[in-house]
Design a protein around this motif. Sequence first.
Motif, PDB file in Angstrom:
ATOM      1  N   VAL A  95       0.817  -1.238  -0.106  1.00 31.61           N
ATOM      2  CA  VAL A  95       0.012  -0.002  -0.019  1.00 31.61           C
ATOM      3  C   VAL A  95       0.777   1.353   0.049  1.00 31.61           C
ATOM      4  O   VAL A  95       0.450   2.485  -0.524  1.00 31.61           O
ATOM      5  N   VAL A  96       1.808   1.137   0.758  1.00 32.83           N
ATOM      6  CA  VAL A  96       3.065   2.374   0.828  1.00 32.83           C
ATOM      7  C   VAL A  96       3.748   2.394  -0.467  1.00 32.83           C
ATOM      8  O   VAL A  96       3.676   3.591  -1.363  1.00 32.83           O
ATOM      9  N   HIS A  97       4.432   1.528  -0.963  1.00 29.84           N
ATOM     10  CA  HIS A  97       5.136   1.830  -2.378  1.00 29.84           C
ATOM     11  C   HIS A  97       4.347   2.035  -3.652  1.00 29.84           C
ATOM     12  O   HIS A  97       4.608   2.604  -4.595  1.00 29.84           O
ATOM     13  N   LYS A  98       2.918   1.318  -3.571  1.00 30.59           N
ATOM     14  CA  LYS A  98       2.262   1.571  -4.725  1.00 30.59           C
ATOM     15  C   LYS A  98       1.881   3.124  -4.644  1.00 30.59           C
ATOM     16  O   LYS A  98       1.790   3.817  -5.767  1.00 30.59           O
ATOM     17  N   ALA A  99       1.592   3.756  -3.497  1.00 30.20           N
ATOM     18  CA  ALA A  99       0.903   5.180  -3.333  1.00 30.20           C
ATOM     19  C   ALA A  99       2.213   6.101  -3.837  1.00 30.20           C
ATOM     20  O   ALA A  99       2.202   6.980  -4.437  1.00 30.20           O
ATOM     21  N   ALA A 100       3.405   5.580  -3.443  1.00 28.35           N
ATOM     22  CA  ALA A 100       4.625   6.474  -3.662  1.00 28.35           C
ATOM     23  C   ALA A 100       4.962   6.226  -5.081  1.00 28.35           C
ATOM     24  O   ALA A 100       5.254   7.440  -5.847  1.00 28.35           O
ATOM     25  N   ALA A 101       4.749   5.490  -5.807  1.00 22.81           N
ATOM     26  CA  ALA A 101       5.034   5.226  -7.274  1.00 22.81           C
ATOM     27  C   ALA A 101       3.907   6.188  -8.099  1.00 22.81           C
ATOM     28  O   ALA A 101       4.227   6.591  -8.918  1.00 22.81           O
ATOM     29  N   ARG A 102       2.628   6.052  -7.751  1.00 22.33           N
ATOM     30  CA  ARG A 102       1.609   6.816  -8.121  1.00 22.33           C
ATOM     31  C   ARG A 102       1.737   8.212  -7.915  1.00 22.33           C
ATOM     32  O   ARG A 102       1.725   9.128  -8.993  1.00 22.33           O
ATOM     33  N   ALA A 103       2.176   8.624  -6.718  1.00 26.43           N
ATOM     34  CA  ALA A 103       2.604  10.145  -6.452  1.00 26.43           C
ATOM     35  C   ALA A 103       3.981  10.508  -7.504  1.00 26.43           C
ATOM     36  O   ALA A 103       3.754  11.785  -7.821  1.00 26.43           O
TER      37      ALA A 103
END
Length: 657
Positions: A424-432
Amino acid sequence: LINSNEYRLVGPCLETVSNLPVDGARLCNAALQAMRAPGHAELGGAIVQKHAAVADPSLIEGALPSIASLANPPSLNFGPSRRRYPKPGPLLALYDHHKDAVRAGLRTMLEQKDAYIARLSALGLAALIPHDPRLASFLVPELIARVARANHMLKGGEDAVDQALGDIRDTLVLCFMADPSKVDQLVQDYLGGASDEGTAELYKIYDEVLRDARFGRDREQAPVLTPAHDVAFRRLVVAASEARTHEAERATSGVFHGEPYDLAPLAVKHIDLLLGTAAVVDATREAVQDAPRDNKEPEAAMERYGQLQHLSHLVDSLVRWACLSAAKTDLASITSVLEILRALPEGRDHLVGSIIGNFHAMMRTPEGLIACLPDFYSAQVGSSQLVRSYAATAFGELSSTARKNLPSLAFEAFCTQLSDPYLVVHKAAARALERFTLPDEFKARAQIALSGIIVGYASDRPRDEALVRAVDLYARRFSSPEEMAGNIGRFFVGIMAKAEPYVAAKEVKYGRSAFQNAPGYTGLLIKLIEDGQAFSIYGEDLVERLGDLSPDMVREEQIALLALGKKHMANGPHLVGILIERFTAAGLWAEALELAKAAHDQIDDNVRNTQIRLHASLRMIACDFEDAVSKGDAGRASRLAQEFDAAQAAIEEDYET
């Protein structure tokens, strides 16, 4: 004749008499009698307006539906679409001279169960309230009763009842704005015994009070927020947290979707209420989530899922209103949000994360950035993966100015989030990361982290949409054209070929310049076009990507491209045209000719298709001509030139025919 009620006689006779020197009282009363039937409102209204002072009060009630419709025309589902302009003159004139008769007539109309007549009563009252504000307290209990118990007190088709309820609510909004305490108390009294549908309809009164003030795009100045707006806002916030039926949920939470817009001053006044209610709703959500599941009842599982979604969205909506309103107001309001955030107990990760996720709005100004930065950095490196994911999302939403003012620690924390072990964290960071460019000193760390995501997902989650997004981001942001033309490009295309076709097609739509020289890219395009779902959504873009192919890539997949064109030539003329252009650009004249001939031959030879076949023959002959030129066959080229001229002449002849 007028009093005979013969429909075809009344109108012409009334018009005739209105042009003669007759007694005004008798003429006005004749008009009132005529207006008991529909169709005479325009002419009768003009007469009544002129002679209202001498009207017979006993005749007003029968004509009042036509007069109310004239004053405040109801919307119609059928009939002429021309706009009906309000003509309140007759109603106002009668009210000025015969208040008691008009009031009694409106009451009698409202007491009828016919939804249309009750609707006209509400419309008539709405037209009179601006003229006499004292009427805002008239018939309020009766109007609310019809909203709360429409299934018992209004009869008619479903559309007729819905339209009546809409106009009754609009009238109640006028009454609410004039005397919010009285109308609010009556609404609360009726809520106790109302049905689910009645409860939702009553809450819609509050919703419409706020909705009219919320959207001010066409207003030069922001609306004046009154005590009525304050009462409606507080009621809806609390009601949204207590709603237990789908009807009530929609009626109470709909206004909080999106941004507060012109209601921001009202929302910032009640920041404590908004965030306190969000905390209550979040506790309810946790209780529902922790409740034992009954896996034997699929319907119960779906109901539980829907409830969790609603509660989660409501928490986010209430928090968003509080944060965005604070950001639009002042530093003191932002500080209020931060104080509530810091006072939340451990374990309220969803609520904390929702507030952190809106920090990008409160960090737009230097003062807001300074105030929020400690809590934002703590969220970036905190123990909760959910809160860290919200912080990464907010990082991507920050304005470029705010991001430039961030200290290097915030960027280091963001790069760490790209390597976070939790999905959930690295997915959100990649989208950001898709939304901004990192400073040069952090690009290498981000590249390494993103490559780690790609390698890990490629082996463990090869069909995850996040993998395709990461590949697309890496290809556009960190890969050189030379790398994409080599093994890296081949690796990325292989990943996209294993993904869901519609997901890969979406990224190909936007990342064409990054992938168009990658080995295997042409085969990927062919596969996506062959997939029905991907082609139905992104077909036009995929065909355009074929038009970007280089001659070398076309020659590499010439057999597959020719087969693709033949397969789609019946329903994809644009695709055929693009492929012929690509074949000719690559010097593949024989393939261009073969596809052009196949496209021509599959067109049925009939009168309707004459022009289509003739133009297709021009393309076929042109390809054949170029093939002959490329092979140095002068005799064949000369013959084809004559055929081309003959085809053009046939087209002109067919036009003339």
